[in-house]
Write an enzyme that holds these catalytic residues in place. Sequence first.
Site, short mmCIF file in Angstrom:
data_model
loop_
_atom_site.label_atom_id
_atom_site.label_comp_id
_atom_site.label_asym_id
_atom_site.label_seq_id
_atom_site.Cartn_x
_atom_site.Cartn_y
_atom_site.Cartn_z
N ARG A 84 3.19 11.81 16.25
CA ARG A 84 3.66 12.83 17.18
C ARG A 84 4.72 13.72 16.54
O ARG A 84 4.64 14.95 16.57
CB ARG A 84 4.22 12.16 18.44
CG ARG A 84 4.66 13.16 19.49
CD ARG A 84 5.19 12.50 20.73
NE ARG A 84 6.49 11.85 20.51
CZ ARG A 84 7.31 11.48 21.48
NH1 ARG A 84 6.96 11.67 22.74
NH2 ARG A 84 8.46 10.90 21.21
N THR A 124 -1.45 -7.47 -1.17
CA THR A 124 -0.07 -7.00 -1.00
C THR A 124 0.79 -8.14 -0.46
O THR A 124 0.26 -9.16 -0.02
CB THR A 124 0.01 -5.84 0.02
OG1 THR A 124 -0.23 -6.39 1.32
CG2 THR A 124 -1.00 -4.75 -0.26
N TYR A 172 -3.46 -8.24 16.03
CA TYR A 172 -3.70 -7.31 14.92
C TYR A 172 -4.92 -6.42 15.22
O TYR A 172 -4.89 -5.21 15.06
CB TYR A 172 -3.90 -8.08 13.62
CG TYR A 172 -3.82 -7.20 12.39
CD1 TYR A 172 -2.61 -6.70 11.94
CD2 TYR A 172 -4.97 -6.85 11.69
CE1 TYR A 172 -2.54 -5.88 10.81
CE2 TYR A 172 -4.91 -6.03 10.57
CZ TYR A 172 -3.69 -5.56 10.13
OH TYR A 172 -3.62 -4.73 9.03
N LYS A 222 -4.76 -2.35 15.57
CA LYS A 222 -5.46 -1.46 14.63
C LYS A 222 -6.57 -0.65 15.30
O LYS A 222 -6.87 0.46 14.87
CB LYS A 222 -5.99 -2.26 13.44
CG LYS A 222 -4.86 -2.80 12.55
CD LYS A 222 -4.02 -1.65 11.95
CE LYS A 222 -2.82 -2.11 11.18
NZ LYS A 222 -2.08 -1.02 10.52
N ILE A 251 0.83 -1.21 0.00
CA ILE A 251 0.00 0.00 0.00
C ILE A 251 0.87 1.26 0.00
O ILE A 251 0.58 2.23 -0.71
CB ILE A 251 -0.96 -0.03 1.22
CG1 ILE A 251 -1.99 -1.16 1.05
CG2 ILE A 251 -1.65 1.31 1.40
CD1 ILE A 251 -2.80 -1.48 2.29
N ASP A 303 13.15 2.84 11.33
CA ASP A 303 12.41 1.84 12.09
C ASP A 303 11.38 2.62 12.89
O ASP A 303 11.73 3.30 13.86
CB ASP A 303 13.35 1.05 13.01
CG ASP A 303 12.59 0.00 13.82
OD1 ASP A 303 11.33 0.04 13.83
OD2 ASP A 303 13.23 -0.86 14.43
N1 LIG Z 1 -2.75 -5.76 3.08
C1 LIG Z 1 -3.87 -5.74 3.80
O1 LIG Z 1 -4.76 -6.59 3.67
C2 LIG Z 1 -4.11 -4.61 4.75
C3 LIG Z 1 -5.44 -4.37 5.16
C4 LIG Z 1 -5.68 -3.34 6.06
C5 LIG Z 1 -4.65 -2.57 6.54
N2 LIG Z 1 -3.37 -2.83 6.13
C6 LIG Z 1 -2.31 -1.99 6.69
O2 LIG Z 1 -1.69 -1.24 5.66
C7 LIG Z 1 -0.32 -1.01 5.99
C8 LIG Z 1 0.56 -1.46 4.83
O3 LIG Z 1 0.37 -2.87 4.65
P1 LIG Z 1 0.81 -3.63 3.33
O4 LIG Z 1 -0.23 -4.64 3.08
O5 LIG Z 1 1.19 -2.67 2.29
O6 LIG Z 1 2.09 -4.41 3.90
P2 LIG Z 1 3.53 -4.69 3.25
O7 LIG Z 1 4.13 -5.75 4.08
O8 LIG Z 1 3.40 -4.90 1.79
O9 LIG Z 1 4.29 -3.31 3.50
C9 LIG Z 1 4.61 -2.88 4.80
C10 LIG Z 1 5.87 -2.07 4.75
O10 LIG Z 1 6.18 -1.64 6.07
C11 LIG Z 1 7.57 -1.79 6.26
N3 LIG Z 1 7.87 -1.92 7.69
C12 LIG Z 1 7.58 -2.98 8.50
N4 LIG Z 1 8.04 -2.75 9.73
C13 LIG Z 1 8.61 -1.52 9.71
C14 LIG Z 1 9.26 -0.72 10.68
N5 LIG Z 1 9.43 -1.15 11.94
N6 LIG Z 1 9.72 0.49 10.33
C15 LIG Z 1 9.58 0.93 9.04
N7 LIG Z 1 9.00 0.22 8.08
C16 LIG Z 1 8.51 -1.00 8.41
C17 LIG Z 1 7.95 -3.04 5.48
O11 LIG Z 1 9.34 -3.09 5.19
C18 LIG Z 1 7.08 -2.88 4.24
O12 LIG Z 1 7.75 -2.18 3.22
C19 LIG Z 1 -0.07 -1.77 7.30
O13 LIG Z 1 -0.22 -0.88 8.38
C20 LIG Z 1 -1.19 -2.79 7.32
O14 LIG Z 1 -1.51 -3.21 8.63
C21 LIG Z 1 -3.08 -3.82 5.25
#
Ligand SMILES: NC(=O)c1ccc[n+]([C@@H]2O[C@H](COP(=O)([O-])OP(=O)(O)OC[C@H]3O[C@@H](n4cnc5c(N)ncnc54)[C@H](O)[C@@H]3O)[C@@H](O)[C@H]2O)c1
Length: 297
Positions: free
Chosen positions: A128, A233, A174, A178, A16, A66
Amino acid sequence: MDISGYALVTGGASGIGKACCHALAQEGASGILVADINLDGAKDTVAAIRAVAVHPEFRAEAIRVDVSQEDSVRDAISHMTGLFGRIDYSVHCAGVPGGTSDPISTASFPDFKRLLEVNVHGTFLVTRAVSAAMKAQDPKPVHAKYPERGTSRGVIVNLASVSSHICLPNMVQYNTSKHAVLGITKTAGMVVTFRPPPLLTADFDSDLSSGLAIDNVSHGIRVNCVCPTWTDTPMITRAMEVVPGLEQRLLTGMPMGRLCRPEEVADTVLYLCSPRSSFTTGTGMIMDGGMSLSIKS
Ligand SMILES: NC(=O)c1ccc[n+]([C@@H]2O[C@H](COP(=O)([O-])OP(=O)(O)OC[C@H]3O[C@@H](n4cnc5c(N)ncnc54)[C@H](O)[C@@H]3O)[C@@H](O)[C@H]2O)c1
Protein backbone atom coordinates in the site's frame (compact mmCIF):
# COMPACT_ATOMS: atom_id res chain seq x y z
CA MET A 1 18.56 -7.37 -17.17
CA ASP A 2 18.53 -3.55 -17.57
CA ILE A 3 18.28 -2.84 -13.86
CA SER A 4 19.16 0.79 -13.19
CA GLY A 5 16.96 2.46 -10.57
CA TYR A 6 16.49 2.60 -6.82
CA ALA A 7 15.31 -0.42 -4.85
CA LEU A 8 13.69 -0.96 -1.48
CA VAL A 9 14.34 -4.48 -0.19
CA THR A 10 12.55 -5.58 2.97
CA GLY A 11 13.93 -8.62 4.76
CA GLY A 12 17.30 -7.79 3.21
CA ALA A 13 19.30 -8.90 6.25
CA SER A 14 18.98 -12.59 5.48
CA GLY A 15 18.22 -15.36 3.01
CA ILE A 16 16.27 -14.45 -0.13
CA GLY A 17 16.18 -10.71 0.65
CA LYS A 18 19.94 -10.63 1.06
CA ALA A 19 20.39 -12.52 -2.23
CA CYS A 20 18.06 -10.00 -3.93
CA CYS A 21 20.17 -7.10 -2.61
CA HIS A 22 23.31 -8.71 -4.06
CA ALA A 23 21.63 -9.43 -7.40
CA LEU A 24 20.23 -5.91 -7.74
CA ALA A 25 23.62 -4.34 -6.89
CA GLN A 26 25.46 -6.65 -9.29
CA GLU A 27 23.01 -5.91 -12.12
CA GLY A 28 23.32 -2.11 -11.96
CA ALA A 29 20.88 -0.70 -9.37
CA SER A 30 21.68 2.94 -8.51
CA GLY A 31 20.82 2.51 -4.85
CA ILE A 32 19.27 0.12 -2.34
CA LEU A 33 17.59 0.70 1.01
CA VAL A 34 17.93 -2.51 3.02
CA ALA A 35 15.00 -2.57 5.46
CA ASP A 36 14.75 -5.23 8.14
CA ILE A 37 13.71 -5.69 11.75
CA ASN A 38 17.29 -6.89 12.25
CA LEU A 39 19.22 -3.64 11.78
CA ASP A 40 22.67 -5.18 12.36
CA GLY A 41 21.98 -7.80 9.70
CA ALA A 42 20.78 -5.08 7.30
CA LYS A 43 24.00 -3.11 7.92
CA ASP A 44 26.06 -6.22 7.13
CA THR A 45 24.19 -6.59 3.84
CA VAL A 46 24.85 -2.93 3.01
CA ALA A 47 28.58 -3.40 3.56
CA ALA A 48 28.58 -6.52 1.37
CA ILE A 49 26.63 -5.01 -1.54
CA ARG A 50 28.74 -1.84 -1.61
CA ALA A 51 31.65 -4.14 -2.43
CA VAL A 52 29.93 -5.82 -5.38
CA ALA A 53 27.81 -3.01 -6.87
CA VAL A 54 28.57 -2.06 -10.48
CA HIS A 55 26.87 1.34 -10.66
CA PRO A 56 29.64 3.98 -10.30
CA GLU A 57 27.54 6.11 -7.93
CA PHE A 58 25.90 3.25 -6.07
CA ARG A 59 24.46 4.16 -2.67
CA ALA A 60 23.10 1.85 0.01
CA GLU A 61 21.70 2.34 3.48
CA ALA A 62 20.15 0.18 6.19
CA ILE A 63 17.01 0.99 8.13
CA ARG A 64 15.14 -0.85 10.85
CA VAL A 65 11.53 -1.58 9.94
CA ASP A 66 8.83 -3.76 11.45
CA VAL A 67 6.65 -4.47 8.43
CA SER A 68 3.70 -5.45 10.65
CA GLN A 69 3.52 -1.90 12.07
CA GLU A 70 1.86 0.85 10.05
CA ASP A 71 3.99 3.71 11.46
CA SER A 72 7.23 1.81 10.96
CA VAL A 73 6.40 1.07 7.30
CA ARG A 74 5.33 4.67 6.69
CA ASP A 75 8.62 5.96 8.14
CA ALA A 76 10.71 3.55 6.05
CA ILE A 77 8.98 4.51 2.79
CA SER A 78 9.32 8.17 3.61
CA HIS A 79 13.03 7.62 4.37
CA MET A 80 13.42 5.86 1.01
CA THR A 81 11.80 8.67 -1.01
CA GLY A 82 13.80 11.29 0.94
CA LEU A 83 17.06 9.40 0.36
CA PHE A 84 16.71 8.50 -3.32
CA GLY A 85 13.84 10.67 -4.57
CA ARG A 86 11.89 7.67 -5.86
CA ILE A 87 11.25 3.91 -5.57
CA ASP A 88 11.77 2.06 -8.85
CA TYR A 89 11.67 -1.44 -7.37
CA SER A 90 10.10 -2.69 -4.16
CA VAL A 91 11.14 -6.22 -3.27
CA HIS A 92 9.25 -7.36 -0.20
CA CYS A 93 10.97 -10.38 1.36
CA ALA A 94 10.36 -9.81 5.09
CA GLY A 95 8.47 -12.78 6.45
CA VAL A 96 8.35 -15.47 9.11
CA PRO A 97 7.78 -19.24 9.06
CA GLY A 98 5.29 -21.09 11.23
CA GLY A 99 6.53 -21.65 14.77
CA THR A 100 4.68 -24.96 15.05
CA SER A 101 3.58 -27.76 12.74
CA ASP A 102 0.20 -29.24 13.65
CA PRO A 103 -3.04 -30.47 12.10
CA ILE A 104 -5.87 -27.90 12.06
CA SER A 105 -7.56 -29.53 15.10
CA THR A 106 -4.65 -28.53 17.36
CA ALA A 107 -3.07 -25.65 15.43
CA SER A 108 -1.84 -22.74 17.54
CA PHE A 109 -3.96 -19.57 17.38
CA PRO A 110 -1.14 -17.27 18.65
CA ASP A 111 1.13 -18.63 15.91
CA PHE A 112 -1.63 -18.20 13.31
CA LYS A 113 -2.09 -14.56 14.38
CA ARG A 114 1.67 -13.91 14.32
CA LEU A 115 1.96 -15.12 10.72
CA LEU A 116 -1.01 -13.03 9.64
CA GLU A 117 0.55 -9.99 11.31
CA VAL A 118 3.98 -10.28 9.72
CA ASN A 119 3.30 -12.01 6.40
CA VAL A 120 -0.13 -10.61 5.55
CA HIS A 121 -0.36 -7.25 7.32
CA GLY A 122 3.29 -6.67 6.37
CA THR A 123 2.65 -7.33 2.66
CA PHE A 124 -0.48 -5.18 2.74
CA LEU A 125 1.24 -2.26 4.48
CA VAL A 126 4.37 -2.32 2.29
CA THR A 127 2.41 -2.77 -0.98
CA ARG A 128 0.00 0.00 0.00
CA ALA A 129 2.68 2.51 1.03
CA VAL A 130 4.91 1.76 -1.97
CA SER A 131 1.93 1.99 -4.37
CA ALA A 132 1.09 5.44 -3.00
CA ALA A 133 4.72 6.61 -3.34
CA MET A 134 5.01 5.21 -6.89
CA LYS A 135 1.73 6.79 -7.97
CA ALA A 136 3.12 10.19 -6.94
CA GLN A 137 6.38 9.89 -8.90
CA ASP A 138 7.04 10.73 -12.55
CA PRO A 139 6.87 7.89 -15.08
CA LYS A 140 10.03 6.78 -16.88
CA PRO A 141 10.31 5.02 -20.25
CA VAL A 142 10.15 1.24 -19.67
CA HIS A 143 13.00 0.62 -22.11
CA ALA A 144 15.02 3.14 -24.15
CA LYS A 145 15.20 0.73 -27.10
CA TYR A 146 11.50 -0.16 -27.16
CA PRO A 147 9.37 3.00 -26.85
CA GLU A 148 6.27 0.94 -27.70
CA ARG A 149 6.50 -0.57 -24.19
CA GLY A 150 5.36 2.77 -22.75
CA THR A 151 6.26 4.20 -19.36
CA SER A 152 6.49 2.86 -15.83
CA ARG A 153 6.27 4.40 -12.39
CA GLY A 154 7.72 1.34 -10.70
CA VAL A 155 7.63 -2.37 -10.03
CA ILE A 156 6.59 -4.27 -6.91
CA VAL A 157 7.66 -7.87 -6.28
CA ASN A 158 6.36 -9.68 -3.20
CA LEU A 159 7.69 -12.95 -1.81
CA ALA A 160 4.84 -15.43 -1.70
CA SER A 161 5.42 -19.19 -1.82
CA VAL A 162 4.45 -22.37 -3.60
CA SER A 163 2.13 -22.51 -0.53
CA SER A 164 0.18 -19.69 -2.22
CA HIS A 165 -0.98 -22.26 -4.78
CA ILE A 166 -0.98 -25.56 -2.90
CA CYS A 167 -1.36 -26.47 0.79
CA LEU A 168 1.51 -28.16 2.54
CA PRO A 169 0.41 -30.47 5.39
CA ASN A 170 0.19 -29.19 8.99
CA MET A 171 1.01 -25.62 7.99
CA VAL A 172 -2.37 -23.88 8.12
CA GLN A 173 -0.84 -20.60 9.32
CA TYR A 174 1.82 -20.45 6.59
CA ASN A 175 -0.49 -21.70 3.78
CA THR A 176 -3.11 -19.12 4.75
CA SER A 177 -0.65 -16.26 4.99
CA LYS A 178 0.90 -17.04 1.60
CA HIS A 179 -2.47 -17.47 -0.14
CA ALA A 180 -3.20 -13.96 1.17
CA VAL A 181 0.08 -12.58 -0.21
CA LEU A 182 -0.98 -13.82 -3.66
CA GLY A 183 -4.42 -12.23 -3.14
CA ILE A 184 -2.87 -8.85 -2.23
CA THR A 185 -0.55 -9.05 -5.24
CA LYS A 186 -3.31 -9.93 -7.69
CA THR A 187 -5.53 -7.15 -6.36
CA ALA A 188 -2.74 -4.58 -6.45
CA GLY A 189 -1.81 -5.55 -10.01
CA MET A 190 -5.41 -5.85 -11.08
CA VAL A 191 -7.00 -4.99 -14.41
CA VAL A 192 -10.78 -4.89 -14.45
CA THR A 193 -12.18 -6.11 -17.73
CA PHE A 194 -15.80 -6.78 -16.82
CA ARG A 195 -18.75 -4.42 -16.91
CA PRO A 196 -20.93 -4.55 -13.79
CA PRO A 197 -24.66 -5.10 -14.36
CA PRO A 198 -26.51 -1.75 -14.70
CA LEU A 199 -28.25 -2.08 -11.33
CA LEU A 200 -24.90 -2.29 -9.56
CA THR A 201 -23.27 0.51 -11.49
CA ALA A 202 -24.25 3.28 -9.08
CA ASP A 203 -22.36 1.55 -6.28
CA PHE A 204 -19.13 1.27 -8.27
CA ASP A 205 -16.70 4.14 -8.67
CA SER A 206 -16.47 5.73 -12.07
CA ASP A 207 -13.25 3.98 -13.19
CA LEU A 208 -14.72 0.60 -12.37
CA SER A 209 -18.12 1.21 -13.91
CA SER A 210 -16.52 2.35 -17.15
CA GLY A 211 -14.69 -0.97 -17.34
CA LEU A 212 -11.30 0.76 -17.53
CA ALA A 213 -8.13 -0.64 -16.06
CA ILE A 214 -7.93 0.44 -12.46
CA ASP A 215 -5.59 0.26 -9.52
CA ASN A 216 -1.85 0.18 -10.06
CA VAL A 217 -1.78 -0.93 -13.67
CA SER A 218 -3.41 2.29 -14.82
CA HIS A 219 -0.59 4.22 -13.15
CA GLY A 220 2.17 2.20 -14.85
CA ILE A 221 2.97 0.13 -11.75
CA ARG A 222 3.43 -3.62 -12.15
CA VAL A 223 2.89 -5.94 -9.17
CA ASN A 224 3.89 -9.60 -9.12
CA CYS A 225 4.93 -12.21 -6.62
CA VAL A 226 7.41 -15.05 -6.68
CA CYS A 227 6.25 -18.41 -5.34
CA PRO A 228 9.30 -20.52 -4.50
CA THR A 229 9.42 -23.93 -2.94
CA TRP A 230 11.74 -24.82 -0.05
CA THR A 231 14.77 -22.58 -0.40
CA ASP A 232 18.04 -22.99 1.43
CA THR A 233 17.93 -20.04 3.87
CA PRO A 234 18.04 -19.53 7.65
CA MET A 235 14.20 -19.71 7.63
CA ILE A 236 14.36 -23.34 6.49
CA THR A 237 17.09 -24.15 8.97
CA ARG A 238 14.71 -22.93 11.72
CA ALA A 239 11.78 -24.93 10.27
CA MET A 240 13.96 -28.06 10.30
CA GLU A 241 14.55 -27.49 14.00
CA VAL A 242 10.76 -27.40 14.63
CA VAL A 243 9.78 -30.38 12.48
CA PRO A 244 11.69 -33.60 13.11
CA GLY A 245 12.82 -35.38 9.92
CA LEU A 246 11.82 -32.42 7.74
CA GLU A 247 15.05 -32.22 5.75
CA GLN A 248 14.79 -35.79 4.48
CA ARG A 249 11.08 -35.37 3.71
CA LEU A 250 11.74 -32.18 1.77
CA LEU A 251 14.47 -33.68 -0.34
CA THR A 252 12.33 -36.74 -1.10
CA GLY A 253 9.60 -34.45 -2.49
CA MET A 254 11.94 -32.43 -4.69
CA PRO A 255 12.15 -33.72 -8.29
CA MET A 256 15.55 -32.04 -8.71
CA GLY A 257 16.82 -33.73 -5.55
CA ARG A 258 17.84 -30.47 -3.89
CA LEU A 259 16.42 -27.32 -2.31
CA CYS A 260 16.07 -24.10 -4.31
CA ARG A 261 18.96 -21.63 -3.90
CA PRO A 262 18.26 -18.05 -2.71
CA GLU A 263 20.21 -16.75 -5.73
CA GLU A 264 17.78 -18.61 -8.01
CA VAL A 265 14.86 -16.81 -6.37
CA ALA A 266 16.76 -13.52 -6.78
CA ASP A 267 17.13 -14.24 -10.51
CA THR A 268 13.35 -14.49 -10.85
CA VAL A 269 12.91 -11.32 -8.79
CA LEU A 270 15.36 -9.53 -11.12
CA TYR A 271 13.40 -10.70 -14.16
CA LEU A 272 10.15 -9.39 -12.65
CA CYS A 273 11.81 -6.04 -11.81
CA SER A 274 13.35 -5.67 -15.25
CA PRO A 275 11.80 -4.41 -18.51
CA ARG A 276 12.08 -8.00 -19.78
CA SER A 277 8.82 -8.67 -17.93
CA SER A 278 7.16 -5.40 -18.98
CA PHE A 279 3.87 -7.12 -19.92
CA THR A 280 3.63 -9.20 -16.73
CA THR A 281 1.51 -8.04 -13.81
CA GLY A 282 -0.71 -9.65 -11.16
CA THR A 283 1.02 -13.03 -11.43
CA GLY A 284 2.30 -15.50 -8.83
CA MET A 285 5.27 -17.07 -10.55
CA ILE A 286 5.82 -20.60 -9.29
CA MET A 287 9.43 -21.73 -9.05
CA ASP A 288 9.41 -25.11 -7.41
CA GLY A 289 11.62 -27.34 -9.54
CA GLY A 290 8.48 -29.26 -10.56
CA MET A 291 7.49 -30.11 -6.95
CA SER A 292 3.82 -29.09 -7.14
CA LEU A 293 3.27 -31.18 -10.28
CA SER A 294 3.33 -34.27 -8.11
CA ILE A 295 1.12 -32.88 -5.31
CA LYS A 296 -2.68 -32.81 -5.40
CA SER A 297 -4.11 -29.88 -3.43
N1 LIG B 1 13.08 -20.21 2.50
C1 LIG B 1 12.03 -20.79 1.91
O1 LIG B 1 11.95 -22.02 1.77
C2 LIG B 1 10.94 -19.94 1.35
C3 LIG B 1 10.09 -20.53 0.39
C4 LIG B 1 9.06 -19.76 -0.14
C5 LIG B 1 8.87 -18.46 0.27
N2 LIG B 1 9.70 -17.92 1.21
C6 LIG B 1 9.44 -16.55 1.62
O2 LIG B 1 10.53 -15.72 1.26
C7 LIG B 1 10.65 -14.65 2.20
C8 LIG B 1 12.08 -14.60 2.73
O3 LIG B 1 12.33 -15.83 3.41
P1 LIG B 1 13.79 -16.32 3.79
O4 LIG B 1 13.80 -17.78 3.60
O5 LIG B 1 14.80 -15.48 3.12
O6 LIG B 1 13.77 -16.06 5.36
P2 LIG B 1 14.88 -15.47 6.36
O7 LIG B 1 14.41 -15.81 7.71
O8 LIG B 1 16.23 -15.90 5.93
O9 LIG B 1 14.75 -13.90 6.11
C9 LIG B 1 13.59 -13.20 6.49
C10 LIG B 1 13.97 -11.79 6.87
O10 LIG B 1 12.79 -11.10 7.25
C11 LIG B 1 13.08 -10.33 8.40
N3 LIG B 1 11.86 -10.06 9.15
C12 LIG B 1 11.12 -10.95 9.86
N4 LIG B 1 10.09 -10.32 10.44
C13 LIG B 1 10.17 -9.02 10.08
C14 LIG B 1 9.39 -7.88 10.35
N5 LIG B 1 8.31 -7.94 11.15
N6 LIG B 1 9.74 -6.70 9.81
C15 LIG B 1 10.85 -6.62 9.02
N7 LIG B 1 11.64 -7.65 8.74
C16 LIG B 1 11.30 -8.85 9.26
C17 LIG B 1 14.08 -11.16 9.19
O11 LIG B 1 14.81 -10.38 10.12
C18 LIG B 1 14.93 -11.74 8.08
O12 LIG B 1 16.03 -10.92 7.79
C19 LIG B 1 9.58 -14.91 3.27
O13 LIG B 1 8.43 -14.17 2.96
C20 LIG B 1 9.31 -16.39 3.12
O14 LIG B 1 8.02 -16.74 3.58
C21 LIG B 1 10.73 -18.63 1.75
